[in-house]
Design a protein around this motif. Sequence first.
Motif, PDB file in Angstrom:
ATOM      1  N   ARG A   1       0.820  -1.223   0.000  1.00 40.40           N
ATOM      2  CA  ARG A   1       0.000   0.000   0.000  1.00 40.40           C
ATOM      3  C   ARG A   1       0.849   1.267   0.000  1.00 40.40           C
ATOM      4  NH1 ARG A   1      -5.195  -0.189   1.244  1.00 40.40           N
ATOM      5  NH2 ARG A   1      -5.208   1.535   2.733  1.00 40.40           N
ATOM      6  N   VAL A   2       2.127   1.128  -0.389  1.00 39.99           N
ATOM      7  CA  VAL A   2       3.032   2.274  -0.428  1.00 39.99           C
ATOM      8  C   VAL A   2       3.697   2.325  -1.804  1.00 39.99           C
ATOM      9  CG1 VAL A   2       5.076   3.373   0.566  1.00 39.99           C
ATOM     10  CG2 VAL A   2       3.485   2.115   2.050  1.00 39.99           C
ATOM     11  N   THR A   3       3.655   3.507  -2.403  1.00 38.86           N
ATOM     12  CA  THR A   3       4.285   3.745  -3.701  1.00 38.86           C
ATOM     13  C   THR A   3       5.245   4.916  -3.575  1.00 38.86           C
ATOM     14  OG1 THR A   3       2.296   2.991  -4.848  1.00 38.86           O
ATOM     15  CG2 THR A   3       3.853   4.305  -6.125  1.00 38.86           C
ATOM     16  N   LEU A   4       6.400   4.809  -4.223  1.00 42.15           N
ATOM     17  CA  LEU A   4       7.390   5.884  -4.227  1.00 42.15           C
ATOM     18  C   LEU A   4       7.561   6.394  -5.655  1.00 42.15           C
ATOM     19  CD1 LEU A   4      10.141   4.338  -1.899  1.00 42.15           C
ATOM     20  CD2 LEU A   4       8.110   5.663  -1.264  1.00 42.15           C
ATOM     21  N   GLY A   5       7.449   7.716  -5.821  1.00 37.40           N
ATOM     22  CA  GLY A   5       7.630   8.334  -7.121  1.00 37.40           C
ATOM     23  C   GLY A   5       8.997   8.953  -7.275  1.00 37.40           C
ATOM     24  N   HIS A   6       9.518   8.954  -8.489  1.00 31.80           N
ATOM     25  CA  HIS A   6      10.824   9.479  -8.890  1.00 31.80           C
ATOM     26  C   HIS A   6      11.931   8.488  -8.531  1.00 31.80           C
ATOM     27  CE1 HIS A   6       9.294  13.338 -10.218  1.00 31.80           C
ATOM     28  NE2 HIS A   6       8.690  13.512  -9.048  1.00 31.80           N
ATOM     29  N   MET A   7      12.443   8.515  -7.313  1.00 28.58           N
ATOM     30  CA  MET A   7      13.498   7.608  -6.856  1.00 28.58           C
ATOM     31  C   MET A   7      14.747   7.700  -7.728  1.00 28.58           C
ATOM     32  SD  MET A   7      12.334   6.363  -4.130  1.00 28.58           S
ATOM     33  CE  MET A   7      13.564   5.106  -3.835  1.00 28.58           C
ATOM     34  N   THR A   8      15.066   8.895  -8.201  1.00 26.09           N
ATOM     35  CA  THR A   8      16.189   9.068  -9.122  1.00 26.09           C
ATOM     36  C   THR A   8      17.537   8.854  -8.455  1.00 26.09           C
ATOM     37  OG1 THR A   8      16.060  11.439  -8.696  1.00 26.09           O
ATOM     38  CG2 THR A   8      14.933  10.632 -10.631  1.00 26.09           C
ATOM     39  N   SER A   9      17.662   9.156  -7.169  1.00 28.15           N
ATOM     40  CA  SER A   9      18.961   9.014  -6.518  1.00 28.15           C
ATOM     41  C   SER A   9      19.396   7.564  -6.381  1.00 28.15           C
ATOM     42  CB  SER A   9      18.971   9.699  -5.143  1.00 28.15           C
ATOM     43  OG  SER A   9      18.153   9.021  -4.216  1.00 28.15           O
ATOM     44  N   LEU A  10      18.484   6.615  -6.608  1.00 28.99           N
ATOM     45  CA  LEU A  10      18.892   5.205  -6.633  1.00 28.99           C
ATOM     46  C   LEU A  10      20.027   4.984  -7.624  1.00 28.99           C
ATOM     47  CD1 LEU A  10      15.568   3.139  -6.601  1.00 28.99           C
ATOM     48  CD2 LEU A  10      17.395   3.023  -4.901  1.00 28.99           C
ATOM     49  N   ALA A  11      19.919   5.631  -8.789  1.00 24.95           N
ATOM     50  CA  ALA A  11      20.922   5.436  -9.829  1.00 24.95           C
ATOM     51  C   ALA A  11      22.275   6.023  -9.440  1.00 24.95           C
ATOM     52  CB  ALA A  11      20.443   6.056 -11.142  1.00 24.95           C
ATOM     53  N   GLY A  12      22.299   6.894  -8.437  1.00 23.38           N
ATOM     54  CA  GLY A  12      23.542   7.504  -7.996  1.00 23.38           C
ATOM     55  C   GLY A  12      24.204   6.799  -6.836  1.00 23.38           C
ATOM     56  N   GLN A  13      23.620   5.709  -6.369  1.00 20.28           N
ATOM     57  CA  GLN A  13      24.231   4.931  -5.301  1.00 20.28           C
ATOM     58  C   GLN A  13      25.204   3.913  -5.885  1.00 20.28           C
ATOM     59  OE1 GLN A  13      21.130   3.106  -3.022  1.00 20.28           O
ATOM     60  NE2 GLN A  13      20.271   5.029  -2.298  1.00 20.28           N
ATOM     61  N   ASP A  14      26.177   3.489  -5.083  1.00 20.20           N
ATOM     62  CA  ASP A  14      27.065   2.433  -5.564  1.00 20.20           C
ATOM     63  C   ASP A  14      26.270   1.137  -5.676  1.00 20.20           C
ATOM     64  OD1 ASP A  14      27.648   0.479  -3.184  1.00 20.20           O
ATOM     65  OD2 ASP A  14      27.827   2.489  -2.307  1.00 20.20           O
ATOM     66  N   PRO A  15      26.687   0.225  -6.554  1.00 22.09           N
ATOM     67  CA  PRO A  15      25.874  -0.969  -6.846  1.00 22.09           C
ATOM     68  C   PRO A  15      25.499  -1.797  -5.624  1.00 22.09           C
ATOM     69  CG  PRO A  15      27.606  -0.728  -8.487  1.00 22.09           C
ATOM     70  CD  PRO A  15      27.866   0.311  -7.429  1.00 22.09           C
ATOM     71  N   ALA A  16      26.408  -1.973  -4.682  1.00 18.93           N
ATOM     72  CA  ALA A  16      26.096  -2.807  -3.518  1.00 18.93           C
ATOM     73  C   ALA A  16      25.017  -2.164  -2.658  1.00 18.93           C
ATOM     74  CB  ALA A  16      27.362  -3.045  -2.691  1.00 18.93           C
ATOM     75  N   ARG A  17      25.147  -0.852  -2.431  1.00 16.84           N
ATOM     76  CA  ARG A  17      24.141  -0.158  -1.622  1.00 16.84           C
ATOM     77  C   ARG A  17      22.798  -0.146  -2.343  1.00 16.84           C
ATOM     78  NH1 ARG A  17      24.134   6.264   0.007  1.00 16.84           N
ATOM     79  NH2 ARG A  17      22.204   6.226   1.216  1.00 16.84           N
ATOM     80  N   ARG A  18      22.840   0.069  -3.663  1.00 16.12           N
ATOM     81  CA  ARG A  18      21.601   0.084  -4.439  1.00 16.12           C
ATOM     82  C   ARG A  18      20.906  -1.277  -4.358  1.00 16.12           C
ATOM     83  NH1 ARG A  18      23.522   2.297  -8.847  1.00 16.12           N
ATOM     84  NH2 ARG A  18      23.944   0.410 -10.037  1.00 16.12           N
ATOM     85  N   HIS A  19      21.671  -2.356  -4.464  1.00 17.98           N
ATOM     86  CA  HIS A  19      21.102  -3.700  -4.376  1.00 17.98           C
ATOM     87  C   HIS A  19      20.421  -3.911  -3.028  1.00 17.98           C
ATOM     88  CE1 HIS A  19      21.237  -8.047  -3.451  1.00 17.98           C
ATOM     89  NE2 HIS A  19      20.890  -8.180  -4.714  1.00 17.98           N
ATOM     90  N   ASP A  20      21.071  -3.456  -1.964  1.00 16.03           N
ATOM     91  CA  ASP A  20      20.480  -3.610  -0.626  1.00 16.03           C
ATOM     92  C   ASP A  20      19.167  -2.842  -0.512  1.00 16.03           C
ATOM     93  OD1 ASP A  20      22.576  -5.211   0.138  1.00 16.03           O
ATOM     94  OD2 ASP A  20      23.637  -3.649   1.267  1.00 16.03           O
ATOM     95  N   THR A  21      19.150  -1.619  -1.023  1.00 12.99           N
ATOM     96  CA  THR A  21      17.940  -0.798  -0.954  1.00 12.99           C
ATOM     97  C   THR A  21      16.808  -1.431  -1.761  1.00 12.99           C
ATOM     98  OG1 THR A  21      19.173   1.259  -0.615  1.00 12.99           O
ATOM     99  CG2 THR A  21      16.948   1.457  -1.510  1.00 12.99           C
ATOM    100  N   LEU A  22      17.116  -1.887  -2.965  1.00 13.50           N
ATOM    101  CA  LEU A  22      16.085  -2.500  -3.795  1.00 13.50           C
ATOM    102  C   LEU A  22      15.549  -3.782  -3.165  1.00 13.50           C
ATOM    103  CD1 LEU A  22      17.651  -1.978  -7.346  1.00 13.50           C
ATOM    104  CD2 LEU A  22      15.747  -0.732  -6.332  1.00 13.50           C
ATOM    105  N   THR A  23      16.420  -4.533  -2.537  1.00 12.69           N
ATOM    106  CA  THR A  23      15.987  -5.744  -1.846  1.00 12.69           C
ATOM    107  C   THR A  23      15.030  -5.400  -0.710  1.00 12.69           C
ATOM    108  OG1 THR A  23      18.056  -6.886  -2.400  1.00 12.69           O
ATOM    109  CG2 THR A  23      16.782  -7.760  -0.546  1.00 12.69           C
ATOM    110  N   ARG A  24      15.325  -4.334   0.024  1.00  8.35           N
ATOM    111  CA  ARG A  24      14.435  -3.905   1.115  1.00  8.35           C
ATOM    112  C   ARG A  24      13.090  -3.426   0.572  1.00  8.35           C
ATOM    113  NH1 ARG A  24      19.439  -1.511   3.048  1.00  8.35           N
ATOM    114  NH2 ARG A  24      20.226  -2.746   4.794  1.00  8.35           N
ATOM    115  N   LEU A  25      13.106  -2.672  -0.525  1.00  5.91           N
ATOM    116  CA  LEU A  25      11.847  -2.200  -1.113  1.00  5.91           C
ATOM    117  C   LEU A  25      10.985  -3.383  -1.564  1.00  5.91           C
ATOM    118  CD1 LEU A  25      13.075   0.819  -3.286  1.00  5.91           C
ATOM    119  CD2 LEU A  25      11.860   0.929  -1.110  1.00  5.91           C
ATOM    120  N   ALA A  26      11.606  -4.354  -2.203  1.00  5.48           N
ATOM    121  CA  ALA A  26      10.853  -5.521  -2.655  1.00  5.48           C
ATOM    122  C   ALA A  26      10.284  -6.294  -1.471  1.00  5.48           C
ATOM    123  CB  ALA A  26      11.753  -6.425  -3.507  1.00  5.48           C
ATOM    124  N   ALA A  27      11.087  -6.491  -0.438  1.00 11.16           N
ATOM    125  CA  ALA A  27      10.628  -7.240   0.728  1.00 11.16           C
ATOM    126  C   ALA A  27       9.492  -6.529   1.444  1.00 11.16           C
ATOM    127  CB  ALA A  27      11.799  -7.471   1.686  1.00 11.16           C
TER     128      ALA A  27
END
Length: 420
Positions: A240-266
């Motif tokens: 029931r939560v949606t995030l718009g834009h999320m552009t700074s994801l692309a500016g994170q280093d790959p390992a940190r980005r992977h961790d964040t995306l994993t948390r969002l999916a979970a």
Amino acid sequence: MADLVLRNARIDDAAGLVDIAIEDGLISAIGPGLPVAATDEIDCAARVVIPGLIESHVHLDKALLDAERPNPDGTLAGAIAVTAELKREFTVESISARARRVLDMAIANGTTMIRAHPDVDPIVGLRGVEALLALREEYRDRIGLQIVAFPQEGILQAPGTLDLLRESLRRGADVLGGCAYNEATVADCRRHIDLIFDLAAEFAVPLDIHADFADDAADPRFAMADYIAAVTDRTGMSGRVTLGHMTSLAGQDPARRHDTLTRLAAAGIAVVPLPATDMHLGGRADTVNPRRGIAPIRELWAAGVETAYSSNNIRNAFTPYGNADLLDIGIFLAQTSHLSGPADLTRVLSMATTQAARIIGISDTYGLYPGAAADLVVLSTDRLSHALLDRPDRCYVIKAGRIVARTTRINELLPQAQRC
């Protein structure tokens, strides 16, 4: 007897043509050569039929403002400042007039549902919400409209906004918005998030939050995704939560980005990139290799994050172009995100149809199956995988079983040059 039958429609590139019967605003049957009589028929002649397109994130209240005052420097800060000045003069009537123009564009371009984010703050008050509540009723037979009460100016740095958000929900807003980055400090950004989660729980509504809208995550106010995921888990708001834009994801280093995306999916959090705006505002300070500033689509897919896309703004300080055409936005997203080939392009199309339906909470009545709402678009292409590439006409747009728009075009190649 059916009210309408679409004959010889292409709904799957790997299968044969089908007929689609419609009764009482719903799809009643799908299959080849249906033996069904109908009040009206459309011969699709092997053209593609898709479910109605869904604009999952649009600012109708701020549309078409670029003609009044453009953004002087092209930045996000400049867009917010220009718009804050312009909206001091907003009236319910002026908002409605501009929003109607965009709604009409959207309908003609095959959109059957919009989630709109009117500003709610001490500058404009509830005028945007009031205008869209009336338009929701006025347009109900032509296009669906969800209303998101959106605190563009922040909450803590704009005292009185929280009460206005609460009143918006009392009056009938469907969703609560947030602007997670627009506070003075990281602590205030987190407090902003806590407040909207509490208010969403009070009214039992979903959340749609503008978040992490920057070139990179150097400013921690634009790296709130992990905190939002933690609060989503803690409050039981998964799905029931949606995030718009999320552009700074692309500016994170790959390992940190992977961790964040994993948390969002979970946490069951969806992400809606807004490529026309994100590309326009991003990379403004870059003198070499300007950044695209778009959330990493393929990585979102790989992580299992539900993902859509939308127009966001139409011809204003945030995005000085656009026609509320989701197929145009889709091909732009594909071009700027290194997506290509039938599988990628078909999936991008699904981001504006079935995935968007899940994100905005209408998937139980949406799609191409008996019992679904008859919100459909006939495209002037004969391959589903070419729905973006061909930039097809929206030959027929059908809302609840009724034709609400159609496009007829004659394009004739002459056998030899003709004298004028």
